[in-house]
Scaffold this motif. Structure first.
Motif, PDB file in Angstrom:
ATOM      1  N   ALA A 114      32.021  32.718  50.014  1.00  0.00           N
ATOM      2  CA  ALA A 114      32.149  31.276  50.786  1.00  0.00           C
ATOM      3  C   ALA A 114      33.514  30.823  50.788  1.00  0.00           C
ATOM      4  O   ALA A 114      33.925  30.318  51.624  1.00  0.00           O
ATOM      5  CB  ALA A 114      30.610  30.364  50.808  1.00  0.00           C
ATOM      6  N   GLU A 115      33.896  30.436  49.834  1.00  0.00           N
ATOM      7  CA  GLU A 115      34.928  29.088  49.239  1.00  0.00           C
ATOM      8  C   GLU A 115      35.937  30.137  50.060  1.00  0.00           C
ATOM      9  O   GLU A 115      37.303  29.789  50.413  1.00  0.00           O
ATOM     10  CB  GLU A 115      35.081  28.430  48.031  1.00  0.00           C
ATOM     11  N   VAL A 116      36.262  31.679  48.879  1.00  0.00           N
ATOM     12  CA  VAL A 116      37.418  32.176  49.476  1.00  0.00           C
ATOM     13  C   VAL A 116      37.475  32.198  51.424  1.00  0.00           C
ATOM     14  O   VAL A 116      38.661  32.046  51.868  1.00  0.00           O
ATOM     15  CB  VAL A 116      37.260  33.273  48.690  1.00  0.00           C
ATOM     16  N   GLU A 117      36.153  32.484  51.603  1.00  0.00           N
ATOM     17  CA  GLU A 117      35.884  32.856  53.340  1.00  0.00           C
ATOM     18  C   GLU A 117      37.052  31.248  54.030  1.00  0.00           C
ATOM     19  O   GLU A 117      37.562  31.816  55.113  1.00  0.00           O
ATOM     20  CB  GLU A 117      35.173  33.430  53.506  1.00  0.00           C
ATOM     21  N   LYS A 118      36.800  30.603  53.660  1.00  0.00           N
ATOM     22  CA  LYS A 118      37.185  29.054  54.825  1.00  0.00           C
ATOM     23  C   LYS A 118      38.407  28.850  53.563  1.00  0.00           C
ATOM     24  O   LYS A 118      39.039  27.970  54.694  1.00  0.00           O
ATOM     25  CB  LYS A 118      36.592  28.028  53.739  1.00  0.00           C
ATOM     26  N   CYS A 119      39.028  29.250  52.933  1.00  0.00           N
ATOM     27  CA  CYS A 119      40.413  28.369  51.891  1.00  0.00           C
ATOM     28  C   CYS A 119      41.675  29.191  52.451  1.00  0.00           C
ATOM     29  O   CYS A 119      42.532  29.143  51.909  1.00  0.00           O
ATOM     30  CB  CYS A 119      39.837  27.647  50.852  1.00  0.00           C
ATOM     31  N   ILE A 120      41.319  30.578  51.820  1.00  0.00           N
ATOM     32  CA  ILE A 120      42.042  32.187  52.081  1.00  0.00           C
ATOM     33  C   ILE A 120      42.635  32.433  52.630  1.00  0.00           C
ATOM     34  O   ILE A 120      41.236  33.730  53.511  1.00  0.00           O
ATOM     35  CB  ILE A 120      42.087  32.896  50.046  1.00  0.00           C
ATOM     36  N   VAL A 121      43.411  32.887  52.630  1.00  0.00           N
ATOM     37  CA  VAL A 121      43.806  33.840  53.286  1.00  0.00           C
ATOM     38  C   VAL A 121      44.617  35.405  53.712  1.00  0.00           C
ATOM     39  O   VAL A 121      44.860  35.465  52.600  1.00  0.00           O
ATOM     40  CB  VAL A 121      43.964  34.463  55.469  1.00  0.00           C
ATOM     41  N   GLY A 122      44.716  36.833  54.244  1.00  0.00           N
ATOM     42  CA  GLY A 122      45.782  37.799  53.837  1.00  0.00           C
ATOM     43  C   GLY A 122      45.370  38.551  52.390  1.00  0.00           C
ATOM     44  O   GLY A 122      43.927  38.551  51.597  1.00  0.00           O
ATOM     45  N   VAL A 123      46.248  38.708  51.561  1.00  0.00           N
ATOM     46  CA  VAL A 123      45.718  39.479  50.379  1.00  0.00           C
ATOM     47  C   VAL A 123      45.316  38.752  49.478  1.00  0.00           C
ATOM     48  O   VAL A 123      44.582  39.531  48.795  1.00  0.00           O
ATOM     49  CB  VAL A 123      47.092  40.292  50.310  1.00  0.00           C
ATOM     50  N   ARG A 125      43.485  37.177  49.812  1.00  0.00           N
ATOM     51  CA  ARG A 125      41.458  36.859  49.746  1.00  0.00           C
ATOM     52  C   ARG A 125      41.354  37.860  49.315  1.00  0.00           C
ATOM     53  O   ARG A 125      40.038  38.112  47.872  1.00  0.00           O
ATOM     54  CB  ARG A 125      41.000  36.506  51.110  1.00  0.00           C
ATOM     55  N   CYS A 126      41.707  38.720  49.465  1.00  0.00           N
ATOM     56  CA  CYS A 126      41.042  40.360  49.016  1.00  0.00           C
ATOM     57  C   CYS A 126      41.636  40.125  47.122  1.00  0.00           C
ATOM     58  O   CYS A 126      40.033  39.990  46.679  1.00  0.00           O
ATOM     59  CB  CYS A 126      41.575  41.298  48.997  1.00  0.00           C
ATOM     60  N   ALA A 127      42.080  39.826  46.436  1.00  0.00           N
ATOM     61  CA  ALA A 127      42.403  39.502  45.110  1.00  0.00           C
ATOM     62  C   ALA A 127      41.407  38.202  44.535  1.00  0.00           C
ATOM     63  O   ALA A 127      40.677  38.720  43.478  1.00  0.00           O
ATOM     64  CB  ALA A 127      43.890  38.977  44.598  1.00  0.00           C
ATOM     65  N   ALA A 128      41.663  37.194  45.460  1.00  0.00           N
ATOM     66  CA  ALA A 128      39.926  36.381  45.317  1.00  0.00           C
ATOM     67  C   ALA A 128      38.759  36.901  44.525  1.00  0.00           C
ATOM     68  O   ALA A 128      37.862  36.550  44.287  1.00  0.00           O
ATOM     69  CB  ALA A 128      40.522  35.092  45.635  1.00  0.00           C
ATOM     70  N   TYR A 129      38.247  37.889  45.776  1.00  0.00           N
ATOM     71  CA  TYR A 129      37.378  38.050  46.050  1.00  0.00           C
ATOM     72  C   TYR A 129      36.855  39.367  45.096  1.00  0.00           C
ATOM     73  O   TYR A 129      36.147  38.896  44.470  1.00  0.00           O
ATOM     74  CB  TYR A 129      37.235  39.241  47.120  1.00  0.00           C
ATOM     75  N   LEU A 130      38.372  39.272  44.080  1.00  0.00           N
ATOM     76  CA  LEU A 130      37.706  41.088  43.407  1.00  0.00           C
ATOM     77  C   LEU A 130      37.644  40.376  42.262  1.00  0.00           C
ATOM     78  O   LEU A 130      36.733  40.608  41.517  1.00  0.00           O
ATOM     79  CB  LEU A 130      39.248  41.306  43.329  1.00  0.00           C
ATOM     80  N   LEU A 131      38.454  38.849  41.827  1.00  0.00           N
ATOM     81  CA  LEU A 131      38.798  38.171  41.106  1.00  0.00           C
ATOM     82  C   LEU A 131      36.866  37.335  40.306  1.00  0.00           C
ATOM     83  O   LEU A 131      36.566  37.232  39.342  1.00  0.00           O
ATOM     84  CB  LEU A 131      39.199  36.891  40.975  1.00  0.00           C
ATOM     85  N   ILE A 132      36.412  36.869  41.163  1.00  0.00           N
ATOM     86  CA  ILE A 132      35.312  36.417  41.545  1.00  0.00           C
ATOM     87  C   ILE A 132      34.157  37.746  41.588  1.00  0.00           C
ATOM     88  O   ILE A 132      32.757  36.956  40.102  1.00  0.00           O
ATOM     89  CB  ILE A 132      35.123  35.561  43.072  1.00  0.00           C
ATOM     90  N   VAL A 133      34.123  38.582  42.165  1.00  0.00           N
ATOM     91  CA  VAL A 133      32.858  39.368  41.414  1.00  0.00           C
ATOM     92  C   VAL A 133      32.995  39.675  40.319  1.00  0.00           C
ATOM     93  O   VAL A 133      31.642  39.938  39.690  1.00  0.00           O
ATOM     94  CB  VAL A 133      32.120  40.262  42.909  1.00  0.00           C
ATOM     95  N   PHE A 134      34.062  40.055  40.551  1.00  0.00           N
ATOM     96  CA  PHE A 134      34.177  41.123  38.560  1.00  0.00           C
ATOM     97  C   PHE A 134      33.701  39.847  37.367  1.00  0.00           C
ATOM     98  O   PHE A 134      33.493  40.405  36.359  1.00  0.00           O
ATOM     99  CB  PHE A 134      35.473  41.679  38.388  1.00  0.00           C
ATOM    100  N   GLY A 135      34.026  38.685  37.463  1.00  0.00           N
ATOM    101  CA  GLY A 135      34.084  36.946  37.298  1.00  0.00           C
ATOM    102  C   GLY A 135      32.295  37.639  36.808  1.00  0.00           C
ATOM    103  O   GLY A 135      31.725  36.934  35.671  1.00  0.00           O
ATOM    104  N   GLY A 136      32.024  37.647  37.634  1.00  0.00           N
ATOM    105  CA  GLY A 136      30.405  37.738  37.909  1.00  0.00           C
ATOM    106  C   GLY A 136      29.393  38.971  37.698  1.00  0.00           C
ATOM    107  O   GLY A 136      28.944  38.445  36.790  1.00  0.00           O
ATOM    108  N   LEU A 137      30.230  39.611  37.353  1.00  0.00           N
ATOM    109  CA  LEU A 137      29.384  41.167  36.967  1.00  0.00           C
ATOM    110  C   LEU A 137      30.242  41.305  34.956  1.00  0.00           C
ATOM    111  O   LEU A 137      28.749  41.241  34.442  1.00  0.00           O
ATOM    112  CB  LEU A 137      30.573  42.206  37.586  1.00  0.00           C
TER     113      LEU A 137
END
Length: 233
Positions: A114-123, A125-137
């Motif tokens: 949710a924080e990434v959706e508010k603060c980061i755009v473009g490529v 954003r995708c990298a941040a998504y992956l970092l957060i999700v894989f961190g959780g996994l």
């Protein structure tokens, strides 16, 4: 008239399917009553996906994500001894952590997304998504949480596909199937999820505050107590 379900009704479905699952695990011997055992454990597969969906709904509508996260981690600690007693027979077992740990990690992942959706755009954003999700996994695997990384993926899928149920229809069964054929039954939980209506929550009788959280450790303790009473050896 189109049938709909409220949040409380989903909670009750999750609760009773969980109870049936745990009764089957503790009291029905798989070796001599295999059919009944697998039926009860199969019914139990519906519980966790519903809890994941409710977690996402709670995350979207909560007034304080910080308090929500703290509550989950608090009950993760409270529930660990009851969980270990039931599933390992020991008061403390490091090999497996209860589902509240999974939910706590999942909520942290959603918060990050949710924080990434508010603060980061473009490529980025995708990298941040992956970092957060894989961190959780990775955290779920490292802590050996119940449902492991697949639980985090379920939570993430419910959030990412919250406006796209068609994608969820094929994505969710794939996540379930990766855990094994038995877990594919969990995909049936999408039926009550699809029937959920936030409008039904208005004016509906709510559960007592905290009941849904306290039920988990208390019912485990009760079942364990009954089991030790019946089978003291």
């Amino acid at each position: 008239m189109h049938m709909t379900l409220s949040r409380n009704q989903l909670k009750w479905i999750a609760i009773w399917s969980m109870v049936i699952d745990h009764i089957g695990y503790l009291f029905v011997p798989q070796s001599t009553m295999s059919v009944l055992y697998h039926i009860m454990r199969g019914i139990g597969r519906l519980s966790f996906p519903l809890i994941c969906f409710l977690l996402v709904q709670g995350f979207i509508y909560t007034h304080s994500r910080g308090k929500y996260l703290a509550r989950l981690w608090c009950f993760a600690v409270i529930s660990e001894i009851p969980y270990d007693l039931v599933f390992s027979g020991k008061m403390v077992a490091r090999s497996d952590q209860n589902v509240f740990f999974t939910l706590g990690i999942g909520l942290a992942v959603l918060w990050g997304i949710a924080e990434v959706e508010k603060c980061i755009v473009g490529v980025n954003r995708c990298a941040a998504y992956l970092l957060i999700v894989f961190g959780g996994l990775g955290t779920a695997v490292l802590l050996q949480c119940d449902y492991s990384m697949w639980g985090i993926l379920m939570i993430t899928a419910f959030y990412v596909c919250r406006y796209d149920f068609r994608t969820l229809l094929w994505l969710f069964p794939v996540i379930c199937l990766c855990q094994g054929w038995m877990e594919l039954i969990a995909a049936l939980a999408l039926a009550p999820v699809r029937l959920y209506s936030a409008e039904r929550d208005q004016g509906a009788t709510r559960m007592p505050r905290g009941f849904f959280y306290w039920f988990y450790p208390i019912h485990l303790l009760v079942l364990w107590g009954i089991y030790k009473w019946i089978c003291p050896a």
